[in-house]
Design a protein around this motif. Structure first.
Motif, PDB file in Angstrom:
ATOM      1  N   GLY A 149      43.019 176.604  49.447  1.00 40.64           N
ATOM      2  CA  GLY A 149      44.382 177.019  49.706  1.00 40.64           C
ATOM      3  C   GLY A 149      45.177 175.902  50.338  1.00 40.64           C
ATOM      4  N   THR A 150      46.360 176.262  50.806  1.00 43.93           N
ATOM      5  CA  THR A 150      47.287 175.311  51.404  1.00 43.93           C
ATOM      6  C   THR A 150      47.622 175.753  52.818  1.00 43.93           C
ATOM      7  OG1 THR A 150      48.229 174.919  49.216  1.00 43.93           O
ATOM      8  CG2 THR A 150      49.533 174.194  51.105  1.00 43.93           C
ATOM      9  N   VAL A 151      47.617 174.812  53.747  1.00 47.65           N
ATOM     10  CA  VAL A 151      47.939 175.117  55.142  1.00 47.65           C
ATOM     11  C   VAL A 151      49.410 175.528  55.228  1.00 47.65           C
ATOM     12  CG1 VAL A 151      48.131 174.193  57.480  1.00 47.65           C
ATOM     13  CG2 VAL A 151      46.199 173.521  56.034  1.00 47.65           C
TER      14      VAL A 151
ATOM     15  N   GLN B 138      37.721 175.326  84.117  1.00 50.16           N
ATOM     16  CA  GLN B 138      38.215 174.125  83.446  1.00 50.16           C
ATOM     17  C   GLN B 138      37.263 173.688  82.335  1.00 50.16           C
ATOM     18  OE1 GLN B 138      41.074 172.257  84.122  1.00 50.16           O
ATOM     19  NE2 GLN B 138      41.769 173.828  85.542  1.00 50.16           N
ATOM     20  N   ALA B 139      35.976 173.766  82.583  1.00 48.78           N
ATOM     21  CA  ALA B 139      34.984 173.337  81.593  1.00 48.78           C
ATOM     22  C   ALA B 139      34.919 174.290  80.403  1.00 48.78           C
ATOM     23  CB  ALA B 139      33.610 173.224  82.251  1.00 48.78           C
ATOM     24  N   ASN B 140      35.227 175.567  80.627  1.00 45.48           N
ATOM     25  CA  ASN B 140      35.128 176.562  79.560  1.00 45.48           C
ATOM     26  C   ASN B 140      36.327 176.559  78.621  1.00 45.48           C
ATOM     27  OD1 ASN B 140      32.630 177.460  80.272  1.00 45.48           O
ATOM     28  ND2 ASN B 140      33.352 179.221  81.422  1.00 45.48           N
ATOM     29  N   ASN B 141      37.480 176.046  79.044  1.00 43.63           N
ATOM     30  CA  ASN B 141      38.673 176.039  78.209  1.00 43.63           C
ATOM     31  C   ASN B 141      38.716 174.784  77.353  1.00 43.63           C
ATOM     32  OD1 ASN B 141      39.451 178.449  79.333  1.00 43.63           O
ATOM     33  ND2 ASN B 141      40.843 177.526  80.798  1.00 43.63           N
ATOM     34  N   LYS B 142      38.909 174.992  76.050  1.00 42.36           N
ATOM     35  CA  LYS B 142      38.948 173.870  75.119  1.00 42.36           C
ATOM     36  C   LYS B 142      40.175 174.014  74.220  1.00 42.36           C
ATOM     37  CE  LYS B 142      33.936 173.203  74.855  1.00 42.36           C
ATOM     38  NZ  LYS B 142      33.784 173.209  76.220  1.00 42.36           N
ATOM     39  N   PRO B 143      40.785 172.886  73.816  1.00 42.21           N
ATOM     40  CA  PRO B 143      41.936 172.970  72.919  1.00 42.21           C
ATOM     41  C   PRO B 143      41.495 173.393  71.515  1.00 42.21           C
ATOM     42  CG  PRO B 143      41.369 170.679  73.326  1.00 42.21           C
ATOM     43  CD  PRO B 143      40.481 171.508  74.202  1.00 42.21           C
ATOM     44  N   GLY B 144      42.311 174.245  70.896  1.00 36.37           N
ATOM     45  CA  GLY B 144      41.998 174.714  69.556  1.00 36.37           C
ATOM     46  C   GLY B 144      43.238 174.800  68.686  1.00 36.37           C
ATOM     47  N   PHE B 145      43.021 175.114  67.421  1.00 35.23           N
ATOM     48  CA  PHE B 145      44.104 175.327  66.457  1.00 35.23           C
ATOM     49  C   PHE B 145      43.947 176.712  65.844  1.00 35.23           C
ATOM     50  CE2 PHE B 145      43.979 170.544  65.435  1.00 35.23           C
ATOM     51  CZ  PHE B 145      45.035 170.266  66.281  1.00 35.23           C
ATOM     52  N   GLU B 146      45.052 177.388  65.687  1.00 35.78           N
ATOM     53  CA  GLU B 146      45.110 178.584  64.849  1.00 35.78           C
ATOM     54  C   GLU B 146      45.717 178.100  63.535  1.00 35.78           C
ATOM     55  OE1 GLU B 146      48.373 181.666  64.931  1.00 35.78           O
ATOM     56  OE2 GLU B 146      46.755 182.678  66.038  1.00 35.78           O
ATOM     57  N   ILE B 147      44.918 178.087  62.473  1.00 32.25           N
ATOM     58  CA  ILE B 147      45.325 177.518  61.191  1.00 32.25           C
ATOM     59  C   ILE B 147      45.565 178.665  60.215  1.00 32.25           C
ATOM     60  CG2 ILE B 147      44.697 175.897  59.363  1.00 32.25           C
ATOM     61  CD1 ILE B 147      42.436 175.005  61.524  1.00 32.25           C
ATOM     62  N   THR B 148      46.793 178.779  59.734  1.00 31.57           N
ATOM     63  CA  THR B 148      47.125 179.805  58.750  1.00 31.57           C
ATOM     64  C   THR B 148      47.145 179.151  57.375  1.00 31.57           C
ATOM     65  OG1 THR B 148      48.445 180.983  60.378  1.00 31.57           O
ATOM     66  CG2 THR B 148      48.800 181.564  58.083  1.00 31.57           C
ATOM     67  N   VAL B 149      46.376 179.740  56.461  1.00 30.19           N
ATOM     68  CA  VAL B 149      46.201 179.173  55.122  1.00 30.19           C
ATOM     69  C   VAL B 149      46.617 180.209  54.083  1.00 30.19           C
ATOM     70  CG1 VAL B 149      44.505 178.257  53.479  1.00 30.19           C
ATOM     71  CG2 VAL B 149      44.286 177.739  55.924  1.00 30.19           C
ATOM     72  N   ARG B 150      47.429 179.776  53.108  1.00 32.70           N
ATOM     73  CA  ARG B 150      47.730 180.613  51.949  1.00 32.70           C
ATOM     74  C   ARG B 150      46.723 180.237  50.866  1.00 32.70           C
ATOM     75  NH1 ARG B 150      51.290 184.110  50.714  1.00 32.70           N
ATOM     76  NH2 ARG B 150      52.760 183.443  52.329  1.00 32.70           N
ATOM     77  N   LEU B 151      45.839 181.194  50.575  1.00 35.47           N
ATOM     78  CA  LEU B 151      44.816 180.963  49.564  1.00 35.47           C
ATOM     79  C   LEU B 151      45.456 180.864  48.185  1.00 35.47           C
ATOM     80  CD1 LEU B 151      42.089 183.460  50.822  1.00 35.47           C
ATOM     81  CD2 LEU B 151      42.158 180.988  51.148  1.00 35.47           C
ATOM     82  N   ASP B 152      44.748 180.256  47.252  1.00 38.02           N
ATOM     83  CA  ASP B 152      45.245 180.140  45.891  1.00 38.02           C
ATOM     84  C   ASP B 152      45.500 181.510  45.269  1.00 38.02           C
ATOM     85  OD1 ASP B 152      45.120 177.402  46.164  1.00 38.02           O
ATOM     86  OD2 ASP B 152      43.210 177.198  45.095  1.00 38.02           O
ATOM     87  N   SER B 153      44.836 182.542  45.779  1.00 40.86           N
ATOM     88  CA  SER B 153      45.035 183.919  45.294  1.00 40.86           C
ATOM     89  C   SER B 153      46.339 184.518  45.821  1.00 40.86           C
ATOM     90  CB  SER B 153      43.861 184.795  45.726  1.00 40.86           C
ATOM     91  OG  SER B 153      43.867 184.940  47.137  1.00 40.86           O
ATOM     92  N   GLY B 154      46.991 183.832  46.776  1.00 43.20           N
ATOM     93  CA  GLY B 154      48.224 184.331  47.367  1.00 43.20           C
ATOM     94  C   GLY B 154      48.025 184.990  48.725  1.00 43.20           C
ATOM     95  N   GLU B 155      46.781 185.313  49.074  1.00 45.61           N
ATOM     96  CA  GLU B 155      46.495 185.943  50.365  1.00 45.61           C
ATOM     97  C   GLU B 155      46.672 184.947  51.499  1.00 45.61           C
ATOM     98  OE1 GLU B 155      42.902 188.581  50.564  1.00 45.61           O
ATOM     99  OE2 GLU B 155      42.513 187.566  48.637  1.00 45.61           O
ATOM    100  N   LEU B 156      47.047 185.465  52.676  1.00 45.69           N
ATOM    101  CA  LEU B 156      47.125 184.632  53.882  1.00 45.69           C
ATOM    102  C   LEU B 156      45.898 184.883  54.737  1.00 45.69           C
ATOM    103  CD1 LEU B 156      50.795 184.825  55.231  1.00 45.69           C
ATOM    104  CD2 LEU B 156      49.568 182.814  54.461  1.00 45.69           C
ATOM    105  N   ARG B 157      45.342 183.810  55.269  1.00 49.15           N
ATOM    106  CA  ARG B 157      44.205 183.897  56.185  1.00 49.15           C
ATOM    107  C   ARG B 157      44.494 183.013  57.378  1.00 49.15           C
ATOM    108  NH1 ARG B 157      42.971 187.926  53.953  1.00 49.15           N
ATOM    109  NH2 ARG B 157      41.204 188.227  52.578  1.00 49.15           N
TER     110      ARG B 157
END
Length: 152
Positions: free
Chosen positions: A44-46, A104-123
């Motif tokens: 899919g595409t981001v 402090q040690a337990n918190n880590k930076p992350g990304f929430e990545i939304t992807v439109r699949l080739d089928s048209g669905e969003l994940r």
């Protein structure tokens, strides 16, 4: 006698803190149980990427270790009747500091990545921010039925 207790207490605290490490949440790290298993691949595409914080739950080890070391250090600093009071003050201060360090040690930076699949669905997949993703980029979603990761 107190000096003889300091080293074992310090070693025990270090061992407890080392046990705090949790399973990896990176898209680039596989546990041994995840290897040699088939995964479903979708492309899919981001659509978007949002910065998030991944917070692992506190285990209490930081607080307990800090309190133990602070209490030991405080009692060693005091003398006579002040020994108990200094031990209590050291335990409270050490517990607070240990809790703060664990948070402090337990918190880590992350990304929430939304992807439109080739089928048209969003994940949307949340994972550690150890690989950069940009809107419009082509990506793969790898799923084993329990975990899904986004990769290039």
């Amino acid at each position: 006698m107190k000096a003889k207790l300091a080293l074992p207490a310090t070693l025990a605290a270090c061992a407890l803190l080392g046990a705090c490490a949790g399973p990896p949440t990176s898209g680039n790290v596989y546990t041994s149980g995840q290897t040699m298993n088939e995964q479903t691949v979708r492309t899919g595409t981001v659509e978007s990427v949002r910065n998030v914080t991944i917070a692992n739950p506190d285990t209490g080890v930081g607080t307990m270790s800090g309190a133990a070391l602070g209490g030991l250090g405080g009692s060693m600093a005091g003398s006579g009747r002040g020994e108990a009071a200094m031990g209590i003050i050291g335990a409270v201060a050490g517990g607070l500091i240990g809790n703060r360090i664990e948070n402090q040690a337990n918190n880590k930076p992350g990304f929430e990545i939304t992807v439109r699949l080739d089928s048209g669905e969003l994940r949307s997949v949340t994972q550690l921010a150890d690989e950069l993703f940009r809107p419009g980029e082509r990506v793969r979603l790898l799923s084993n039925g329990y975990t899904t990761r986004v990769t290039h």
